[in-house]
Design a protein around this motif. Structure first.
Motif, PDB file in Angstrom:
ATOM      1  N   MET A 155       0.844  -1.191   0.000  1.00 47.97           N
ATOM      2  CA  MET A 155       0.000   0.000   0.000  1.00 47.97           C
ATOM      3  C   MET A 155       0.878   1.239   0.000  1.00 47.97           C
ATOM      4  O   MET A 155       1.817   1.357   0.778  1.00 47.97           O
ATOM      5  N   LYS A 156       0.583   2.173  -0.874  1.00 46.89           N
ATOM      6  CA  LYS A 156       1.353   3.405  -0.927  1.00 46.89           C
ATOM      7  C   LYS A 156       0.786   4.412   0.058  1.00 46.89           C
ATOM      8  O   LYS A 156      -0.426   4.584   0.164  1.00 46.89           O
ATOM      9  N   HIS A 157       1.671   5.066   0.777  1.00 52.68           N
ATOM     10  CA  HIS A 157       1.252   6.065   1.744  1.00 52.68           C
ATOM     11  C   HIS A 157       1.320   7.441   1.110  1.00 52.68           C
ATOM     12  O   HIS A 157       2.136   7.687   0.225  1.00 52.68           O
ATOM     13  N   PRO A 158       0.483   8.361   1.548  1.00 51.14           N
ATOM     14  CA  PRO A 158       0.561   9.714   0.993  1.00 51.14           C
ATOM     15  C   PRO A 158       1.868  10.376   1.369  1.00 51.14           C
ATOM     16  O   PRO A 158       2.485  10.043   2.377  1.00 51.14           O
ATOM     17  N   ILE A 159       2.285  11.322   0.551  1.00 51.91           N
ATOM     18  CA  ILE A 159       3.492  12.086   0.851  1.00 51.91           C
ATOM     19  C   ILE A 159       3.118  13.251   1.748  1.00 51.91           C
ATOM     20  O   ILE A 159       2.187  13.994   1.462  1.00 51.91           O
ATOM     21  N   HIS A 160       3.820  13.387   2.849  1.00 53.60           N
ATOM     22  CA  HIS A 160       3.571  14.484   3.782  1.00 53.60           C
ATOM     23  C   HIS A 160       4.707  15.487   3.668  1.00 53.60           C
ATOM     24  O   HIS A 160       5.875  15.122   3.709  1.00 53.60           O
ATOM     25  N   PHE A 161       4.378  16.747   3.538  1.00 52.82           N
ATOM     26  CA  PHE A 161       5.389  17.777   3.350  1.00 52.82           C
ATOM     27  C   PHE A 161       5.633  18.520   4.648  1.00 52.82           C
ATOM     28  O   PHE A 161       4.698  18.897   5.354  1.00 52.82           O
ATOM     29  N   THR A 162       6.897  18.717   4.946  1.00 57.31           N
ATOM     30  CA  THR A 162       7.264  19.500   6.119  1.00 57.31           C
ATOM     31  C   THR A 162       7.324  20.982   5.798  1.00 57.31           C
ATOM     32  O   THR A 162       7.319  21.809   6.687  1.00 57.31           O
ATOM     33  N   ALA A 163       7.423  21.320   4.498  1.00 54.21           N
ATOM     34  CA  ALA A 163       7.497  22.731   4.117  1.00 54.21           C
ATOM     35  C   ALA A 163       7.149  22.867   2.651  1.00 54.21           C
ATOM     36  O   ALA A 163       7.318  21.943   1.876  1.00 54.21           O
ATOM     37  N   VAL A 164       6.654  24.023   2.292  1.00 54.71           N
ATOM     38  CA  VAL A 164       6.456  24.368   0.892  1.00 54.71           C
ATOM     39  C   VAL A 164       7.375  25.535   0.597  1.00 54.71           C
ATOM     40  O   VAL A 164       7.320  26.559   1.262  1.00 54.71           O
ATOM     41  N   LEU A 165       8.267  25.375  -0.394  1.00 52.75           N
ATOM     42  CA  LEU A 165       9.336  26.333  -0.624  1.00 52.75           C
ATOM     43  C   LEU A 165       9.195  26.942  -2.007  1.00 52.75           C
ATOM     44  O   LEU A 165       9.254  26.246  -3.011  1.00 52.75           O
TER      45      LEU A 165
ATOM     46  N   MET B  33      17.666  24.996  -9.083  1.00 51.39           N
ATOM     47  CA  MET B  33      18.714  23.991  -8.995  1.00 51.39           C
ATOM     48  C   MET B  33      19.122  23.724  -7.550  1.00 51.39           C
ATOM     49  O   MET B  33      20.117  23.086  -7.282  1.00 51.39           O
ATOM     50  N   SER B  34      18.347  24.209  -6.567  1.00 52.53           N
ATOM     51  CA  SER B  34      18.728  24.047  -5.172  1.00 52.53           C
ATOM     52  C   SER B  34      18.343  22.673  -4.658  1.00 52.53           C
ATOM     53  O   SER B  34      17.689  21.896  -5.332  1.00 52.53           O
ATOM     54  N   ALA B  35      18.738  22.389  -3.416  1.00 55.30           N
ATOM     55  CA  ALA B  35      18.448  21.087  -2.821  1.00 55.30           C
ATOM     56  C   ALA B  35      17.640  21.280  -1.552  1.00 55.30           C
ATOM     57  O   ALA B  35      18.166  21.327  -0.457  1.00 55.30           O
ATOM     58  N   CYS B  36      16.345  21.440  -1.679  1.00 55.17           N
ATOM     59  CA  CYS B  36      15.460  21.616  -0.539  1.00 55.17           C
ATOM     60  C   CYS B  36      14.791  20.281  -0.257  1.00 55.17           C
ATOM     61  O   CYS B  36      14.232  19.658  -1.150  1.00 55.17           O
ATOM     62  N   ALA B  37      14.842  19.831   0.976  1.00 51.49           N
ATOM     63  CA  ALA B  37      14.376  18.486   1.305  1.00 51.49           C
ATOM     64  C   ALA B  37      12.886  18.465   1.599  1.00 51.49           C
ATOM     65  O   ALA B  37      12.359  19.328   2.287  1.00 51.49           O
ATOM     66  N   VAL B  38      12.204  17.464   1.065  1.00 50.97           N
ATOM     67  CA  VAL B  38      10.795  17.225   1.351  1.00 50.97           C
ATOM     68  C   VAL B  38      10.639  15.745   1.624  1.00 50.97           C
ATOM     69  O   VAL B  38      11.048  14.910   0.817  1.00 50.97           O
ATOM     70  N   ALA B  39      10.078  15.390   2.751  1.00 55.04           N
ATOM     71  CA  ALA B  39       9.942  13.983   3.109  1.00 55.04           C
ATOM     72  C   ALA B  39       8.743  13.376   2.418  1.00 55.04           C
ATOM     73  O   ALA B  39       7.743  14.040   2.177  1.00 55.04           O
ATOM     74  N   GLY B  40       8.826  12.074   2.114  1.00 57.21           N
ATOM     75  CA  GLY B  40       7.675  11.420   1.512  1.00 57.21           C
ATOM     76  C   GLY B  40       8.011  10.028   1.051  1.00 57.21           C
ATOM     77  O   GLY B  40       9.061   9.487   1.343  1.00 57.21           O
ATOM     78  N   THR B  41       7.115   9.411   0.311  1.00 57.09           N
ATOM     79  CA  THR B  41       7.307   8.049  -0.161  1.00 57.09           C
ATOM     80  C   THR B  41       7.758   8.041  -1.602  1.00 57.09           C
ATOM     81  O   THR B  41       7.559   8.990  -2.347  1.00 57.09           O
ATOM     82  N   ALA B  42       8.352   6.934  -2.000  1.00 57.70           N
ATOM     83  CA  ALA B  42       8.660   6.746  -3.408  1.00 57.70           C
ATOM     84  C   ALA B  42       7.362   6.515  -4.156  1.00 57.70           C
ATOM     85  O   ALA B  42       6.401   5.996  -3.616  1.00 57.70           O
ATOM     86  N   ALA B  43       7.319   6.898  -5.408  1.00 60.04           N
ATOM     87  CA  ALA B  43       6.103   6.721  -6.185  1.00 60.04           C
ATOM     88  C   ALA B  43       6.460   6.388  -7.615  1.00 60.04           C
ATOM     89  O   ALA B  43       7.439   6.889  -8.149  1.00 60.04           O
ATOM     90  N   GLU B  44       5.676   5.544  -8.214  1.00 60.05           N
ATOM     91  CA  GLU B  44       5.890   5.196  -9.611  1.00 60.05           C
ATOM     92  C   GLU B  44       5.561   6.395 -10.482  1.00 60.05           C
ATOM     93  O   GLU B  44       4.548   7.070 -10.285  1.00 60.05           O
TER      94      GLU B  44
ATOM     95  N   GLY C   7      12.038  10.261  -1.223  1.00 58.25           N
ATOM     96  CA  GLY C   7      11.103   9.218  -0.852  1.00 58.25           C
ATOM     97  C   GLY C   7      11.284   8.817   0.598  1.00 58.25           C
ATOM     98  O   GLY C   7      12.253   9.211   1.261  1.00 58.25           O
ATOM     99  N   ASN C   8      10.352   7.987   1.120  1.00 55.23           N
ATOM    100  CA  ASN C   8      10.417   7.627   2.535  1.00 55.23           C
ATOM    101  C   ASN C   8      11.559   6.671   2.848  1.00 55.23           C
ATOM    102  O   ASN C   8      11.837   6.387   4.013  1.00 55.23           O
ATOM    103  N   GLU C   9      12.245   6.168   1.833  1.00 54.91           N
ATOM    104  CA  GLU C   9      13.426   5.339   2.049  1.00 54.91           C
ATOM    105  C   GLU C   9      14.706   6.093   1.689  1.00 54.91           C
ATOM    106  O   GLU C   9      15.769   5.498   1.534  1.00 54.91           O
ATOM    107  N   GLY C  10      14.588   7.411   1.561  1.00 59.99           N
ATOM    108  CA  GLY C  10      15.749   8.238   1.283  1.00 59.99           C
ATOM    109  C   GLY C  10      16.092   8.392  -0.182  1.00 59.99           C
ATOM    110  O   GLY C  10      17.127   8.972  -0.529  1.00 59.99           O
ATOM    111  N   GLN C  11      15.229   7.897  -1.079  1.00 61.17           N
ATOM    112  CA  GLN C  11      15.523   8.002  -2.505  1.00 61.17           C
ATOM    113  C   GLN C  11      15.434   9.464  -2.956  1.00 61.17           C
ATOM    114  O   GLN C  11      14.520  10.184  -2.566  1.00 61.17           O
ATOM    115  N   ASN C  12      16.371   9.861  -3.782  1.00 64.23           N
ATOM    116  CA  ASN C  12      16.318  11.189  -4.386  1.00 64.23           C
ATOM    117  C   ASN C  12      15.436  11.092  -5.629  1.00 64.23           C
ATOM    118  O   ASN C  12      15.895  10.793  -6.725  1.00 64.23           O
TER     119      ASN C  12
END
Length: 270
Positions: free
Chosen positions: A1-11, A17-28, A91-96
């Motif tokens: 089951m895929k879980h929804p992606i939850h965002f800690t911030a909207v930037l 080209m920056s690297a702003c982190a957003v937590a969440g799940t991998a998705a096809e 993604g929730n497993e650390g995937q970029n």
């Protein structure tokens, strides 16, 4: 089951080209028909002087858009009807996920090469056959200068495609090259000056009009965009056409295929 992606911030203030982190799940990732960006994405594009090119579906909540801006090509994400995220989606497993999406959707070697081959303004040697190699270079790149001189010494006549991203006065250099009766000879003079650390003297000795500089700058920037579209990440970069298809090549591969047998093996290391 895929879980929804939850965002800690909207930037919205980050560079494309920056690297702003957003937590969440991998998705096809699946392609979707082109859709209009929401208001947040549209505003982010406006602030970054960017345009959206195509869309792709990350999951039921997120749509990605490939974008083109003065800072380069990249990805922006639309979250629902109200939000946009610029930066890196994890993604929730650390995937970029952004790196994956960029590789899959932003770069297109065939499309970028088609523009470089058919529409770019190039420099070639007179009086000898031109081989099916396109070499992208920046006039301020020291390795490019070495390659230009080395290929000439080895009798390799390729399509040199100039771009501009290291220094604005690359436009001055190329305006002077293209204004010359023998552009390839003046290109080698510029490469020699770069290797000797005397580019300022070269520019002073080859004055061109402000109009020519401005027009050349626009052209070089466009060719840089095509370089990025092809996924070429630095200069010098070489693409060979083999059986009608583009193939990214190294200096050594070009020399092995087209260099004179008596020539030295590779470009020297500075």
């Amino acid at each position: 089951m895929k879980h929804p992606i939850h965002f800690t911030a909207v930037l919205l203030a980050c560079s494309l080209m920056s690297a702003c982190a957003v937590a969440g799940t991998a998705a096809e990732v699946t392609p979707v028909p082109e859709i209009a960006p929401n208001a947040a994405v549209s505003k982010a594009l406006e602030l970054n002087h960017a345009t959206a090119e195509k869309s792709f579906k990350v999951n039921d909540q997120i749509i990605g858009f490939t974008v083109n801006s003065p800072r380069g090509r990249g990805v922006i994400y639309q979250v629902g009807d109200d939000y946009a995220v610029i930066g890196t989606l994890f993604g929730n497993e650390g995937q970029n996920l952004t790196a994956t999406h960029t590789s899959e959707h932003v770069f297109d070697l065939a499309a970028g090469f088609k523009k470089l081959k058919n529409d770019a303004k190039t420099v070639t040697e007179k009086g000898s056959p031109v081989v099916d190699v396109w070499g992208v270079y920046e006039p301020h790149c020291p390795y490019c200068a070495m390659a230009i001189l080395d290929f000439h010494a080895k009798g390799i006549n390729i399509h040199w495609v100039p771009v501009m991203f290291l220094d604005p006065n690359s436009a001055d250099i190329m305006a002077a090259v293209w204004a010359a009766k023998d552009p390839a000879s003046v290109l080698r003079d510029a490469a020699t000056a770069k290797s000797a650390g005397t580019l300022d003297q070269f520019i002073a000795a080859h004055p061109v009009s402000d109009k020519a500089k401005a027009e050349t700058g626009v052209l070089l920037q466009q060719q840089y965009n095509w370089m990025q579209l092809a996924g070429l990440q630095g200069t010098p970069a070489f693409v060979m056409e083999v059986d009608g298809k583009p193939m990214v090549a190294t200096i050594e591969q070009v020399v092995a295929k087209y260099g004179r047998a008596e020539a030295a093996a590779t470009t020297p290391t500075p």
